[in-house]
Design an enzyme around this catalytic site. Structure first.
Site, mmCIF file in Angstrom:
data_model
loop_
_atom_site.group_PDB
_atom_site.id
_atom_site.type_symbol
_atom_site.label_atom_id
_atom_site.label_comp_id
_atom_site.label_asym_id
_atom_site.label_seq_id
_atom_site.Cartn_x
_atom_site.Cartn_y
_atom_site.Cartn_z
ATOM 1 N N CYS A 137 8.250 -3.719 0.858
ATOM 2 C CA CYS A 137 8.721 -2.924 0.868
ATOM 3 C C CYS A 137 8.820 -1.847 -0.127
ATOM 4 C CB CYS A 137 9.551 -3.134 1.694
ATOM 5 S SG CYS A 137 10.206 -1.720 2.724
ATOM 6 N N CYS B 17 12.117 -0.276 1.598
ATOM 7 C CA CYS B 17 12.855 -0.470 1.276
ATOM 8 C C CYS B 17 13.890 -1.394 0.721
ATOM 9 C CB CYS B 17 13.105 -2.109 2.670
ATOM 10 S SG CYS B 17 11.567 -1.816 3.611
ATOM 11 N N ASP B 18 13.950 -1.621 -0.449
ATOM 12 C CA ASP B 18 14.120 -2.350 -1.909
ATOM 13 C C ASP B 18 14.299 -1.749 -2.752
ATOM 14 O OD1 ASP B 18 14.435 -4.383 -0.122
ATOM 15 O OD2 ASP B 18 12.860 -5.788 0.114
#
Ligand code: NAP
Length: 308
Positions: A134, A137-138
């Site tokens: 992701c 997200c990261d």
């Protein structure tokens, strides 16, 4: 035990759309959306191809709007994650991981899909320590660092474009020369100076002990291997349906895990319907999920109103 006419499993575009149609047909509807309701769209930055928005809409914003729309119409959304479904005819008993139980006359499974991994050496060990599925997200943790993105679909290209905004070098590794991603997105990536591509190449091993230090990349044509140094590897090689929890249920699935449905989105069990990415092989698009969700909502509402 909570009683309802219809329980929808999943709060992504398919589940929300299904619930909107059902509740507006007078059917008491609950969505069991899990701890992070919204599905894969929560990990999508901007959608440019969801009809109805002049400018790109954020995936989170789109899902937030759908949840608010559901609630305004009277749909209850819970954070339960359903892990078991029992019964071969209505009412069905559904059990959540919390132990909470529901008795529902009809069910719509819109559980979506989840990231597929490469399955290569080093990947499992370094998940969360440089290996991620992701970028949204990261990605932030890799600001100023070199990264690799694996895959040739829209997710891989969008991830590469997103990461290129704050990573000095993004290398897209894809196993062949053709791409599944839209031409427009491929063109944007080709015109981004800090994105380079290793085509006809696969990641053979993720390198590093405590954190990712690089990848061993093999050219599938020449068989040559090179070490590509990087701090992050973003795996974007598609998705698998989130249906493993159905393994002891009578609901028919393909060997791939996809749920088999007919033109009304009905499964082999009367009263259990399915929609969205857990039924979709080829067209895993938010708008398609919303469309099949609408069909499932209409079908389930008709079933409840006719048989209950
Ligand atoms: P996808 O379209 O299925 O692409 C997966 C890519 O990973 C393919 O290029 C595939 O290669 C490659 N791949 C699969 N298994 C692999 C393996 N074991 N090792 C190396 N490479 C592997 O998946 P996606 O990009 O996640 O997209 C899923 C769906 O969501 C698509 O329908 C896509 O259009 C949609 N989507 C849309 C948007 C948007 O419209 N904004 C954004 C993201 C995703 P091959 O091509 O050789 O099979």
């Amino acid at each position: 035990m909570t009683e309802t006419d219809l329980l929808v499993i999943g709060a992504g575009p398919a589940g929300c759309s299904a619930a909107i149609y059902a509740v507006r047909a007078g059917v008491k509807t609950i969505i069991a959306g899990g701890a992070m309701p919204g599905g894969q769209l929560l990990q999508t930055n901007d959608l440019e191809n969801y009809a109805g928005f002049v400018n790109p809409v954020g995936g989170f914003e789109l899902m937030d709007n759908m949840h608010k729309q559901c609630k305004r119409l009277g749909v209850q959304i819970t954070s339960d994650e359903i892990v078991k479904i029992e019964g071969e005819k209505p009412p069905f008993i559904l059990t959540a991981s919390s132990g909470e139980q529901y008795r529902a006359f009809a069910v719509i499974i819109a559980a979506g899909a989840t990231a597929r991994w490469l399955g290569v050496k080093g990947e499992e060990k370094l998940k969360g320590r440089g290996v991620s599925a992701c970028a949204t997200c990261d990605g932030f943790f890799f600001k100023g660092k070199e990264v690799i993105v694996v895959g040739g679909g829209n997710t891989a290209f969008e991830d590469a474009l997103f990461l290129a905004q704050f990573c000095p070098k993004v290398t897209l590794v894809h196993r062949r020369e053709g791409f599944r991603a839209d031409a427009v997105t491929v063109e944007k990536a080709k015109n981004t100076p800090n994105i380079s591509m290793l085509l006809n190449c696969v990641v053979e091993e993720v390198l590093g002990d405590e954190s990712v230090k690089g990848a061993l990349v093999r050219n599938v044509q020449t068989k040559d291997c090179v070490q590509v140094p990087c701090s992050g590897i973003f795996v974007a090689v598609g998705a698998v349906p989130q249906t493993a929890w159905l393994k002891d249920s009578p609901v028919n699935r393909e060997p791939s895990g996809l749920i088999k449905v007919d033109a009304r989105q009905s499964t082999n069990i009367e009263g259990i319907f399915a929609a969205g990415d857990c039924t979709e092989e080829q067209f895993r698009q938010a708008i398609v999920a919303a469309g099949t969700g609408a069909r499932a909502g209409i079908s389930a509402a008709a079933f409840v109103n006719l048989h209950r």
